[in-house]
Design a protein around this motif. Structure first.
Motif, PDB file in Angstrom:
ATOM      1  N   LEU A 190     -31.609  -7.242  19.312  1.00  0.00           N
ATOM      2  CA  LEU A 190     -31.220  -6.818  17.971  1.00  0.00           C
ATOM      3  C   LEU A 190     -29.707  -6.678  17.914  1.00  0.00           C
ATOM      4  CD1 LEU A 190     -31.935  -5.774  15.114  1.00  0.00           C
ATOM      5  CD2 LEU A 190     -32.169  -3.488  16.112  1.00  0.00           C
ATOM      6  N   TYR A 191     -29.106  -7.383  16.972  1.00  0.00           N
ATOM      7  CA  TYR A 191     -27.669  -7.282  16.731  1.00  0.00           C
ATOM      8  C   TYR A 191     -27.512  -6.882  15.271  1.00  0.00           C
ATOM      9  CZ  TYR A 191     -22.757  -8.704  16.306  1.00  0.00           C
ATOM     10  OH  TYR A 191     -21.401  -8.727  16.084  1.00  0.00           O
ATOM     11  N   PHE A 192     -26.973  -5.684  15.045  1.00  0.00           N
ATOM     12  CA  PHE A 192     -26.837  -5.187  13.688  1.00  0.00           C
ATOM     13  C   PHE A 192     -25.552  -4.397  13.532  1.00  0.00           C
ATOM     14  CE2 PHE A 192     -28.850  -1.775  15.985  1.00  0.00           C
ATOM     15  CZ  PHE A 192     -28.513  -0.587  15.359  1.00  0.00           C
ATOM     16  N   SER A 193     -25.214  -4.110  12.284  1.00  0.00           N
ATOM     17  CA  SER A 193     -24.040  -3.286  12.015  1.00  0.00           C
ATOM     18  C   SER A 193     -24.426  -2.157  11.086  1.00  0.00           C
ATOM     19  CB  SER A 193     -22.925  -4.128  11.382  1.00  0.00           C
ATOM     20  OG  SER A 193     -23.335  -4.637  10.128  1.00  0.00           O
ATOM     21  N   ILE A 194     -23.732  -1.059  11.259  1.00  0.00           N
ATOM     22  CA  ILE A 194     -23.822   0.074  10.340  1.00  0.00           C
ATOM     23  C   ILE A 194     -22.390   0.339   9.915  1.00  0.00           C
ATOM     24  CG2 ILE A 194     -24.363   2.502  10.054  1.00  0.00           C
ATOM     25  CD1 ILE A 194     -26.601   2.243  11.990  1.00  0.00           C
ATOM     26  N   ASP A 195     -22.134   0.087   8.646  1.00  0.00           N
ATOM     27  CA  ASP A 195     -20.775   0.102   8.117  1.00  0.00           C
ATOM     28  C   ASP A 195     -19.914  -0.845   8.951  1.00  0.00           C
ATOM     29  OD1 ASP A 195     -21.541   1.779   6.038  1.00  0.00           O
ATOM     30  OD2 ASP A 195     -21.086   3.593   7.168  1.00  0.00           O
ATOM     31  N   LYS A 196     -18.912  -0.341   9.676  1.00  0.00           N
ATOM     32  CA  LYS A 196     -18.018  -1.226  10.440  1.00  0.00           C
ATOM     33  C   LYS A 196     -18.281  -1.164  11.945  1.00  0.00           C
ATOM     34  CE  LYS A 196     -14.466  -1.052   6.959  1.00  0.00           C
ATOM     35  NZ  LYS A 196     -13.094  -0.736   6.612  1.00  0.00           N
ATOM     36  N   VAL A 197     -19.395  -0.548  12.331  1.00  0.00           N
ATOM     37  CA  VAL A 197     -19.756  -0.436  13.747  1.00  0.00           C
ATOM     38  C   VAL A 197     -20.829  -1.478  14.049  1.00  0.00           C
ATOM     39  CG1 VAL A 197     -20.720   1.080  15.515  1.00  0.00           C
ATOM     40  CG2 VAL A 197     -19.258   2.037  13.725  1.00  0.00           C
ATOM     41  N   TYR A 198     -20.579  -2.314  15.058  1.00  0.00           N
ATOM     42  CA  TYR A 198     -21.523  -3.360  15.445  1.00  0.00           C
ATOM     43  C   TYR A 198     -22.267  -2.931  16.707  1.00  0.00           C
ATOM     44  CZ  TYR A 198     -19.269  -6.206  11.960  1.00  0.00           C
ATOM     45  OH  TYR A 198     -18.798  -6.676  10.772  1.00  0.00           O
ATOM     46  N   ILE A 199     -23.573  -3.181  16.718  1.00  0.00           N
ATOM     47  CA  ILE A 199     -24.420  -2.724  17.808  1.00  0.00           C
ATOM     48  C   ILE A 199     -25.289  -3.878  18.294  1.00  0.00           C
ATOM     49  CG2 ILE A 199     -26.257  -1.119  18.459  1.00  0.00           C
ATOM     50  CD1 ILE A 199     -25.173   0.652  16.048  1.00  0.00           C
ATOM     51  N   LEU A 200     -25.220  -4.134  19.592  1.00  0.00           N
ATOM     52  CA  LEU A 200     -26.055  -5.138  20.232  1.00  0.00           C
ATOM     53  C   LEU A 200     -26.975  -4.409  21.192  1.00  0.00           C
ATOM     54  CD1 LEU A 200     -26.871  -8.023  21.007  1.00  0.00           C
ATOM     55  CD2 LEU A 200     -24.939  -8.059  22.575  1.00  0.00           C
ATOM     56  N   LEU A 201     -28.268  -4.528  20.962  1.00  0.00           N
ATOM     57  CA  LEU A 201     -29.277  -3.864  21.782  1.00  0.00           C
ATOM     58  C   LEU A 201     -30.221  -4.936  22.288  1.00  0.00           C
ATOM     59  CD1 LEU A 201     -30.580  -1.127  22.683  1.00  0.00           C
ATOM     60  CD2 LEU A 201     -31.889  -1.209  20.549  1.00  0.00           C
ATOM     61  N   PHE A 202     -30.395  -5.014  23.616  1.00  0.00           N
ATOM     62  CA  PHE A 202     -31.273  -6.050  24.157  1.00  0.00           C
ATOM     63  C   PHE A 202     -31.925  -5.586  25.447  1.00  0.00           C
ATOM     64  CE2 PHE A 202     -27.111  -6.757  25.921  1.00  0.00           C
ATOM     65  CZ  PHE A 202     -27.314  -7.202  27.222  1.00  0.00           C
ATOM     66  N   LYS A 203     -33.046  -6.225  25.759  1.00  0.00           N
ATOM     67  CA  LYS A 203     -33.823  -5.891  26.958  1.00  0.00           C
ATOM     68  C   LYS A 203     -33.826  -7.089  27.896  1.00  0.00           C
ATOM     69  CE  LYS A 203     -38.326  -4.409  28.548  1.00  0.00           C
ATOM     70  NZ  LYS A 203     -38.882  -3.097  28.532  1.00  0.00           N
ATOM     71  N   THR A 204     -33.718  -6.796  29.177  1.00  0.00           N
ATOM     72  CA  THR A 204     -33.822  -7.845  30.190  1.00  0.00           C
ATOM     73  C   THR A 204     -35.059  -7.586  31.039  1.00  0.00           C
ATOM     74  OG1 THR A 204     -32.403  -6.596  31.709  1.00  0.00           O
ATOM     75  CG2 THR A 204     -31.329  -8.234  30.307  1.00  0.00           C
ATOM     76  N   ALA A 205     -35.496  -8.607  31.728  1.00  0.00           N
ATOM     77  CA  ALA A 205     -36.671  -8.475  32.596  1.00  0.00           C
ATOM     78  C   ALA A 205     -36.302  -7.695  33.853  1.00  0.00           C
ATOM     79  CB  ALA A 205     -37.203  -9.851  32.973  1.00  0.00           C
ATOM     80  N   HIS A 235     -32.043 -12.391  27.060  1.00  0.00           N
ATOM     81  CA  HIS A 235     -32.880 -11.224  26.780  1.00  0.00           C
ATOM     82  C   HIS A 235     -34.345 -11.580  26.898  1.00  0.00           C
ATOM     83  CE1 HIS A 235     -34.155 -12.666  22.775  1.00  0.00           C
ATOM     84  NE2 HIS A 235     -32.952 -13.214  22.736  1.00  0.00           N
ATOM     85  N   SER A 236     -35.162 -10.565  27.038  1.00  0.00           N
ATOM     86  CA  SER A 236     -36.616 -10.739  27.054  1.00  0.00           C
ATOM     87  C   SER A 236     -37.104 -11.037  25.644  1.00  0.00           C
ATOM     88  CB  SER A 236     -37.297  -9.467  27.561  1.00  0.00           C
ATOM     89  OG  SER A 236     -36.915  -9.195  28.876  1.00  0.00           O
ATOM     90  N   HIS A 237     -38.194 -11.780  25.546  1.00  0.00           N
ATOM     91  CA  HIS A 237     -38.779 -12.112  24.252  1.00  0.00           C
ATOM     92  C   HIS A 237     -39.106 -10.830  23.477  1.00  0.00           C
ATOM     93  CE1 HIS A 237     -40.998 -14.324  21.249  1.00  0.00           C
ATOM     94  NE2 HIS A 237     -42.018 -13.486  21.410  1.00  0.00           N
TER      95      HIS A 237
END
Length: 128
Positions: free
Chosen positions: A107-122, A101-103
Motif C-alpha cells: 500500500l502506497y498512500f498519502s495523507i495531506d503531504k505525508v507519503y506512506i509506503l507499507l509493504f510485507k515481505t515473505a 512485496h508479498s501478494h
C-alpha cells in the motif's frame, strides 16, 4: 454516602471526556485528505492503515512537523502484531523506492503531504 456520590460524579465526567475525545477523533478522520497512490492490499487492511495513520497524525500537536520515524514505527508495529511479521514502512515527504512485496501486502498512500509506503515481505526460515 456523599463520598460515593462524588466518586460517581468523577467517574461520570471521566467517561464523558473519553467519549468526547473519541467523537472528536472520528470527526477529524475526515479532515485528513487520504489518497491511494498504488495498492495490492485488501480493503480492510487499507482501512486499518488509514485509521492508524490518522490517529497518529491527530495525536501530534497542531503546527508541529510530522515525526516520520514514529509514524513508520507505529504502522509497522500495528501490522506486525495484527497480521504477522515482516511488515516494512517508509514515511516521508519525498522518497524513492523499488521494493518486492508479498501478494496482497502493498500500500502506497498519502495523507495531506505525508507519503506512506507499507509493504510485507515473505519470512523464510534460516538454513543451518
Amino acid at each position: 454516602m456523599e463520598e460515593a456520590e462524588k466518586e460517581l460524579e468523577r467517574r461520570s465526567k471521566f467517561l464523558s471526556s473519553l467519549i468526547e475525545k473519541k467523537k472528536a477523533i472520528e470527526q477529524n478522520d475526515e479532515s485528513f485528505n487520504v489518497h491511494v497512490r498504488a495498492c495490492d492490499m485488501p480493503l480492510p487492511l487499507q482501512n486499518r492503515a488509514f485509521h492508524c495513520a490518522r490517529v497518529h497524525l491527530h495525536s501530534m500537536p497542531p503546527g508541529t512537523k510530522v515525526d516520520s520515524k514514529r509514524l513508520a514505527l507505529a504502522l509497522k508495529k500495528e501490522f506486525d502484531s495484527t497480521y504477522g511479521p515482516a511488515w516494512h514502512c517508509i514515511v516521508g515527504t519525498s522518497f524513492g523506492s523499488y521494493v518486492t512485496h508479498s501478494h496482497g501486502g502493498f500500500l502506497y498512500f498519502s495523507i495531506d503531504k505525508v507519503y506512506i509506503l507499507l509493504f510485507k515481505t515473505a519470512v523464510e526460515p534460516l538454513d543451518h
